[in-house]
Design an enzyme around this catalytic site. Structure first.
Site, PDB file in Angstrom:
ATOM      1  N   LYS A 195       0.767  -1.482  -0.164  1.00  0.00           N
ATOM      2  CA  LYS A 195      -0.169  -0.156   0.179  1.00  0.00           C
ATOM      3  C   LYS A 195       1.379   1.277  -0.143  1.00  0.00           C
ATOM      4  O   LYS A 195       0.434   2.010  -0.561  1.00  0.00           O
ATOM      5  CB  LYS A 195      -0.481  -0.326   1.451  1.00  0.00           C
ATOM      6  CG  LYS A 195      -2.080   0.966   1.297  1.00  0.00           C
ATOM      7  CD  LYS A 195      -2.574   0.485   2.651  1.00  0.00           C
ATOM      8  CE  LYS A 195      -4.031   1.997   2.929  1.00  0.00           C
ATOM      9  NZ  LYS A 195      -5.042   1.369   3.810  1.00  0.00           N
ATOM     10  N   SER A 220       3.349  -1.916   9.265  1.00  0.00           N
ATOM     11  CA  SER A 220       3.955  -2.062  10.824  1.00  0.00           C
ATOM     12  C   SER A 220       5.269  -2.629  11.100  1.00  0.00           C
ATOM     13  O   SER A 220       5.685  -2.349  12.706  1.00  0.00           O
ATOM     14  CB  SER A 220       1.999  -2.961  11.875  1.00  0.00           C
ATOM     15  OG  SER A 220       1.412  -2.302  11.026  1.00  0.00           O
ATOM     16  N   ALA A 277       7.855  -2.202  14.894  1.00  0.00           N
ATOM     17  CA  ALA A 277       8.228  -3.486  16.029  1.00  0.00           C
ATOM     18  C   ALA A 277       9.754  -3.079  16.923  1.00  0.00           C
ATOM     19  O   ALA A 277      10.189  -2.682  16.649  1.00  0.00           O
ATOM     20  CB  ALA A 277       8.093  -4.417  15.794  1.00  0.00           C
ATOM     21  N   GLN A 278       9.168  -2.951  18.354  1.00  0.00           N
ATOM     22  CA  GLN A 278      10.076  -2.092  18.869  1.00  0.00           C
ATOM     23  C   GLN A 278      11.159  -3.486  19.857  1.00  0.00           C
ATOM     24  O   GLN A 278      12.025  -3.191  19.973  1.00  0.00           O
ATOM     25  CB  GLN A 278       9.968  -1.074  20.652  1.00  0.00           C
ATOM     26  CG  GLN A 278       9.699  -0.074  19.182  1.00  0.00           C
ATOM     27  CD  GLN A 278       9.336   1.215  20.524  1.00  0.00           C
ATOM     28  OE1 GLN A 278       8.698   0.580  21.569  1.00  0.00           O
ATOM     29  NE2 GLN A 278       8.918   2.494  19.952  1.00  0.00           N
ATOM     30  N   GLU A 337       9.658 -10.128  27.972  1.00  0.00           N
ATOM     31  CA  GLU A 337       8.775  -9.158  28.342  1.00  0.00           C
ATOM     32  C   GLU A 337       7.300  -9.265  29.439  1.00  0.00           C
ATOM     33  O   GLU A 337       7.354 -10.713  29.643  1.00  0.00           O
ATOM     34  CB  GLU A 337       7.957  -8.769  26.787  1.00  0.00           C
ATOM     35  CG  GLU A 337       9.303  -8.380  25.895  1.00  0.00           C
ATOM     36  CD  GLU A 337       9.072  -7.488  24.593  1.00  0.00           C
ATOM     37  OE1 GLU A 337       7.714  -7.734  24.249  1.00  0.00           O
ATOM     38  OE2 GLU A 337       9.135  -7.092  23.622  1.00  0.00           O
ATOM     39  N   ASP A 366      -7.646  -3.247   6.004  1.00  0.00           N
ATOM     40  CA  ASP A 366      -7.454  -3.995   4.204  1.00  0.00           C
ATOM     41  C   ASP A 366      -7.939  -5.225   4.544  1.00  0.00           C
ATOM     42  O   ASP A 366      -8.582  -6.205   3.468  1.00  0.00           O
ATOM     43  CB  ASP A 366      -6.842  -3.286   3.460  1.00  0.00           C
ATOM     44  CG  ASP A 366      -6.789  -1.169   3.718  1.00  0.00           C
ATOM     45  OD1 ASP A 366      -7.380  -1.426   3.770  1.00  0.00           O
ATOM     46  OD2 ASP A 366      -5.607  -0.921   3.325  1.00  0.00           O
ATOM     47  N   HIS A 387      -2.701  -1.752  23.580  1.00  0.00           N
ATOM     48  CA  HIS A 387      -0.966  -1.595  24.574  1.00  0.00           C
ATOM     49  C   HIS A 387      -0.787  -0.916  25.513  1.00  0.00           C
ATOM     50  O   HIS A 387      -1.161   0.529  25.236  1.00  0.00           O
ATOM     51  CB  HIS A 387      -0.057  -1.286  23.757  1.00  0.00           C
ATOM     52  CG  HIS A 387       1.344  -1.640  23.772  1.00  0.00           C
ATOM     53  ND1 HIS A 387       1.914  -1.609  25.113  1.00  0.00           N
ATOM     54  CD2 HIS A 387       2.445  -2.704  23.492  1.00  0.00           C
ATOM     55  CE1 HIS A 387       3.063  -1.818  25.246  1.00  0.00           C
ATOM     56  NE2 HIS A 387       3.703  -2.224  24.102  1.00  0.00           N
ATOM     57  N   ARG A 444      -0.202  -8.458  28.893  1.00  0.00           N
ATOM     58  CA  ARG A 444      -0.289  -6.937  28.032  1.00  0.00           C
ATOM     59  C   ARG A 444      -2.336  -6.517  29.082  1.00  0.00           C
ATOM     60  O   ARG A 444      -2.072  -5.259  28.929  1.00  0.00           O
ATOM     61  CB  ARG A 444      -0.219  -6.926  26.901  1.00  0.00           C
ATOM     62  CG  ARG A 444       0.819  -6.737  26.555  1.00  0.00           C
ATOM     63  CD  ARG A 444       1.371  -6.631  24.734  1.00  0.00           C
ATOM     64  NE  ARG A 444       2.145  -6.262  24.830  1.00  0.00           N
ATOM     65  CZ  ARG A 444       3.026  -5.827  23.813  1.00  0.00           C
ATOM     66  NH1 ARG A 444       2.042  -6.636  22.418  1.00  0.00           N
ATOM     67  NH2 ARG A 444       4.149  -5.873  23.278  1.00  0.00           N
ATOM     68  N   HIS A 447      -3.359  -1.771  19.813  1.00  0.00           N
ATOM     69  CA  HIS A 447      -2.122  -2.098  19.463  1.00  0.00           C
ATOM     70  C   HIS A 447      -1.840  -3.035  17.925  1.00  0.00           C
ATOM     71  O   HIS A 447      -1.514  -2.822  17.340  1.00  0.00           O
ATOM     72  CB  HIS A 447      -1.553  -2.537  20.680  1.00  0.00           C
ATOM     73  CG  HIS A 447       0.213  -2.778  19.402  1.00  0.00           C
ATOM     74  ND1 HIS A 447       1.144  -1.935  19.726  1.00  0.00           N
ATOM     75  CD2 HIS A 447       0.855  -3.443  20.343  1.00  0.00           C
ATOM     76  CE1 HIS A 447       2.064  -2.949  19.495  1.00  0.00           C
ATOM     77  NE2 HIS A 447       1.953  -3.905  19.663  1.00  0.00           N
ATOM     78  N   GLU A 452      -0.892 -10.588  11.246  1.00  0.00           N
ATOM     79  CA  GLU A 452      -2.063  -9.382  12.203  1.00  0.00           C
ATOM     80  C   GLU A 452      -3.080 -10.089  11.711  1.00  0.00           C
ATOM     81  O   GLU A 452      -4.367 -10.366  12.252  1.00  0.00           O
ATOM     82  CB  GLU A 452      -1.448  -8.233  12.146  1.00  0.00           C
ATOM     83  CG  GLU A 452      -2.215  -7.881  13.161  1.00  0.00           C
ATOM     84  CD  GLU A 452      -1.824  -7.007  14.100  1.00  0.00           C
ATOM     85  OE1 GLU A 452      -2.567  -5.856  15.030  1.00  0.00           O
ATOM     86  OE2 GLU A 452      -1.153  -6.138  13.767  1.00  0.00           O
ATOM     87  N   ARG A 468      -2.881 -11.946  22.413  1.00  0.00           N
ATOM     88  CA  ARG A 468      -1.475 -12.436  22.370  1.00  0.00           C
ATOM     89  C   ARG A 468      -0.189 -11.725  23.245  1.00  0.00           C
ATOM     90  O   ARG A 468      -0.390 -11.254  23.838  1.00  0.00           O
ATOM     91  CB  ARG A 468      -1.306 -11.379  20.609  1.00  0.00           C
ATOM     92  CG  ARG A 468       0.572 -11.197  20.344  1.00  0.00           C
ATOM     93  CD  ARG A 468       0.946 -10.197  18.989  1.00  0.00           C
ATOM     94  NE  ARG A 468       0.585  -9.297  19.699  1.00  0.00           N
ATOM     95  CZ  ARG A 468       1.469  -8.443  20.027  1.00  0.00           C
ATOM     96  NH1 ARG A 468       2.880  -8.756  19.723  1.00  0.00           N
ATOM     97  NH2 ARG A 468       1.888  -6.943  20.629  1.00  0.00           N
TER      98      ARG A 468
END
Length: 875
Positions: free
Chosen positions: A53, A60, A64-65, A132, A231, A252, A301, A362, A386, A397
């Site tokens: 796109k 995305s 991502a960190q 995490e 989409d 998040h 989360r 998120h 995703e 998740r």
């Protein structure tokens, strides 16, 4: 005024150009590009086309960190990763899909590294691992400190640019094309800009893969980029595909709060910041997560997001704070350079100031329903990443499983497409092939040909109704969703959103086809489906939080909501969650899974015990002495002080051996210290069943509690030294998982679960292979990358072992003085375990030498049972 239905096709001009491909991949994140590269590698002659796109490097993934979760530490296991994922998914994960993820994940990650991705390493060159939320082990690899997604995207883009893969950028995919038999025949798309392929066109292909990412832009505030407008899910709905569990949108918990009127993409403060030790506090500086969950700030989360919202509501605040000031400037600049720069850009110095944070949309755990090969309910249409709902995320998740899912399932989809093309090429003109259905029992996903030739030669005319939504409705859709369908939801707020979305379908003006109207139509389509599912699910589970139904309800809602789009609108069905893993009560199953135990394996143990106890005559004593209709209540009571373990197993025994007629209520928890006379559990039901099940339940409970109690004695003996107590493989056949669980209840840790977890070279291996170096090389050649441990019984054997690269050295029958010398000699170059000749009396002295582990085989093979009895209450 007549309100139109959600369109089944987007209003668009007829395609002005057409190209052919064998495989069309829609999306250029980790899922899409990995899939394209794997497809091209499997079949170099296939024409693979990527449609994106924006530009190839957008999407995305680059945002991502945190990193990618994978089992790389020898102390970690796929079973533990599986367990953590199932716990986070709150009962709705597909266990087979999760097992696929965690077992195939490490190889998929190494494949990404082979493609050029560079992850952070320590001084020795080993991958750095962090933790995490929801993970009980360090298993997150990262790049550039907090720029993992950017590095992954860079490596994949470079690999694609060096390949023969064709790319069409700035292209919004509109609708799926089908042939006369309803199979995938390609897509229509609109290319923005000037050139040979401007405007609306078509790509014909028998295999289309949706890798379009998320739908975060359906909310006002999100971590997702502007292109994430749902989409793929909207296209799938219009194509007749099933979408599943859209109500599970993960918010998040720690997104940089920029003010109450801030909208659009918001900066993310990675979960890895908390993984490295940052904590959440309110305006008064109170750490509120410690009283919420055993993992505190590293809870899953959904738990953290809900706790933040509750705190905000209780204090009247619109945000909380993340405190990472103790990191210091050096750590901020090296470990989290991206987040550090973003904070400074917005006037916040995290080195000296608290970081204001609040939850924001998120990640979508639900999506287009797909099986273990990524196949959707439309033959030839696949979904990956995703946009897909493969079952690995369930209701919530687990952190950093998303990039891993894209890697693993991209490879599986590419293999399936290649297999289909191979089968078709080898058949005598056959255009179809039988495909095994890998969906869950409730899924009814049908596979189909994923080939370069549509089964009937090409797309056919589509006379389904078209339509568009006024692009001016976009901000209103987002506003309604954020107010009534975000973290806090209820029947009233969801009803208001549903009515507002219904009204937005009508517009007094003619809406022209353009990118803005197509995106807005997709947003409204996805929002409508999400709200419908959220209204239907009257419970709180995972990332779906109903204020009016605050409790989880397995009796009614242990299942999935599947939605399709018809000419009449959205149609929804409830699909019970898979097949029961065992005949145990759901709560017992859940508790076993959370403990890292397989309910089916526990059931097998109980059935083996029943087979030994109950022959043709059954429990003849109870049958002879107790009337069939007599009921009773009994207490399971500790006759000695100790640590209890196996309560869920015992409850399962009572339930399973009575075919559900006995009901148990636990009074304590596994891992708790109990005193003589404490009631551990109360059981009620038919008296015959009570006495028949008593011995099996108590055999397991007393044995496991004995192991936990003995482990507790050893753990207390070395407390404060830094050494850990761990077990060995000296376990009873069939009971290893349970006995090792009992060790964990006592505070110990597990060594190898099986002979496959790591290579352990002992003296006999050295003799058989001709030397320690030869043994090392043989293991490395046969199993590259597998952790290697070696057992030595003399000091002079240590240095040669280190030279060969041993990661762990087992010091067998060393004296305390020899252990101290060994610790000084190794000087941190390998982990050290003391084994053999250990007693409780010398445990502390051994631990104080500086060894990492004390291996105590007696924990499992000779622990005395804890005295526990069943007392039948009198009438």
């Amino acid at each position: 005024m007549s309100i139109p239905a959600i369109p089944q096709r987007l209003t668009a001009p007829a395609p002005g150009w057409t190209v052919r491909a064998d495989v069309v991949v829609v999306g250029s994140g980790i899922a899409g590009l990995t899939l394209a590269l794997r497809s091209a590698a499997l079949d170099p002659g296939a024409k693979v086309l990527v449609v994106t796109k924006d530009v190839l490097s957008s999407g995305s993934t680059r945002w991502a960190q945190g990193g990618i979760a994978a089992v790389l530490d020898p102390r970690d296991t796929p079973e533990e990763h599986l367990s953590d994922t199932l716990v986070a998914g709150v009962g709705l994960c597909d266990e087979e899909a999760v097992r696929t993820l965690v077992t195939e994940g490490p190889d998929a990650l190494h494949g990404l590294i082979a493609m050029g991705a560079r992850f952070d390493t320590d001084a020795s060159g080993a991958l750095q691992l962090t933790r995490e939320g929801g993970h009980r082990r360090d298993r997150i690899v990262h790049a550039g400190g907090d720029a993992t997604g950017a590095e992954v995207q860079r490596a994949l883009v470079q690999a694609v640019m060096e390949s023969e893969i064709e790319v069409i950028e700035h292209a919004l995919v509109l609708d799926l094309l089908k042939d006369a038999e309803g199979r995938t025949a390609g897509v229509t798309l609109h290319v923005m800009g000037e050139g040979e392929r401007d405007g609306v066109g078509a790509v014909t292909a028998g295999a289309v893969v949706l890798a379009t990412g998320g739908m975060g832009q359906v909310y006002s505030a999100t971590t997702n980029p502007l292109v994430s407008t749902g989409d793929g899910v909207a296209l799938a709905l219009r194509a007749g595909a099933v979408v599943r569990d859209l109500e599970f949108v993960q918010f998040h918990p720690t997104v940089l709060w920029l003010g109450e009127h801030s909208t659009g993409q918001q900066p993310l403060i990675s979960e890895a910041v908390r993984g490295e030790g940052a904590v959440l506090v309110d305006a008064d500086g109170t750490r509120f997560m410690r009283d919420v969950h055993e993992l505190a700030d590293l809870a899953p989360r959904d738990v953290v997001a809900k706790a933040i919202m509750r705190r905000m509501r209780a204090t009247g605040a619109d945000h909380v704070y993340l405190d990472a000031r103790h990191f210091g400037e050096e750590k901020w600049r090296t470990r989290f350079p991206t987040i550090h720069a973003v904070c400074l850009e917005h006037g916040i110095d995290p080195v000296t100031q608290l970081i204001p944070v609040a939850p924001a949309a998120h990640y979508a755990s639900g999506g287009v329903r797909a099986d273990l090969r990524g196949r959707t309910s439309v033959p030839g249409l696949y979904a990956c990443g995703e946009v897909a709902c493969t079952g690995v995320h369930g209701a919530n998740r687990l952190a950093s499983n998303s990039l891993l899912e894209g890697l693993v399932f991209a490879g599986r989809i590419a293999a399936d497409i290649n297999e289909a093309r191979t089968v078709l090429a080898g058949s005598a003109g056959s255009a179809t092939r039988p495909v095994e259905d890998e969906s869950a029992a409730s899924g009814s996903i049908v596979g189909g040909p994923a080939t370069g030739e549509p089964a009937t030669g090409g797309p056919v005319a589509d006379d389904r109704p078209t339509g568009l939504i006024d692009p001016r409705a976009r901000s209103r859709i987002q506003g309604h969703m954020s107010r009534g369908a975000s973290v806090l939801r209820g029947q009233e707020s969801l009803g208001e959103v549903a009515r507002a979305l219904l009204n937005l379908r009508w517009t007094p003006v003619v809406v022209e086809p353009c990118t803005e109207s197509w995106e807005t139509t997709n947003l409204l389509t996805v929002a409508s489906a999400l709200v419908a599912a959220a209204r239907e699910r009257e419970e709180t589970r995972g990332s779906h939080w109903r204020e009016d139904f605050p409790e989880r309800n397995d009796d009614r809602w242990l299942g999935h909501l599947d939605i399709t789009l018809t000419a009449e609108g959205l149609a929804m069905t409830y699909a019970p969650h898979g097949q029961r893993a065992s005949a145990l009560p759901p709560q017992v199953e859940n508790d076993l899974v959370e403990a890292g135990l397989d309910p089916r394996a526990v059931t097998a143990v109980l059935e083996a015990a029943a087979a030994e106890d109950l022959q043709e005559g059954g429990d003849v004593t109870s049958v002879a002495t107790i009337p069939a209709d007599q009921t009773a209540t009994a207490d399971v009571v500790a006759r000695a002080d100790g640590v209890v373990a196996g309560l869920a197993v015992a409850e399962g025994a009572f339930s399973h051996l009575s075919q559900g007629r006995l009901v148990a209520e636990r009074r304590v928890k596994d891992g708790e210290r109990v005193a003589t006379g404490d009631v551990l559990m109360t059981v009620t039901g038919p008296t015959r069943d009570l006495l028949t099940a008593e011995r099996t339940a108590l055999n397991l409970l007393t044995h496991l509690s004995g192991i936990a109690t003995l482990t507790g004695h050893w753990v207390r003996a070395v407390e404060g030294t830094g050494a850990r107590i761990r077990d060995s493989r000296k376990t009873l056949p069939g009971l290893r998982a349970l006995e090792k669980y009992a060790v964990r209840c006592g505070g110990g840790t597990n060594h190898r679960m099986s002979l496959s977890d790591a290579a352990l070279i002992k003296d006999n291996h050295v003799v058989a292979s001709g030397g320690v170096a030869e043994a090392f090389r043989a293991v490395r050649d046969a199993f590259p990358g597998l952790p290697i441990e070696v057992e030595v019984d003399r000091i002079d054997q240590i240095e040669p072992v280190l030279a060969e690269g041993a990661e762990e050295i087992l010091l067998d029958n060393f004296t305390v003085e020899e252990l101290a010398r060994a610790v000084r000699l190794v000087d941190g170059r390998a982990r050290l375990e003391s084994s053999g000749g250990l007693t409780l009396q010398v445990a502390r002295a051994v631990a104080e030498t500086g060894v990492d582990y004390l291996a105590v085989g007696a924990l499992t093979h000779s622990a005395p049972a804890l005295d526990i009895a069943l007392d039948l209450r009198g009438n």
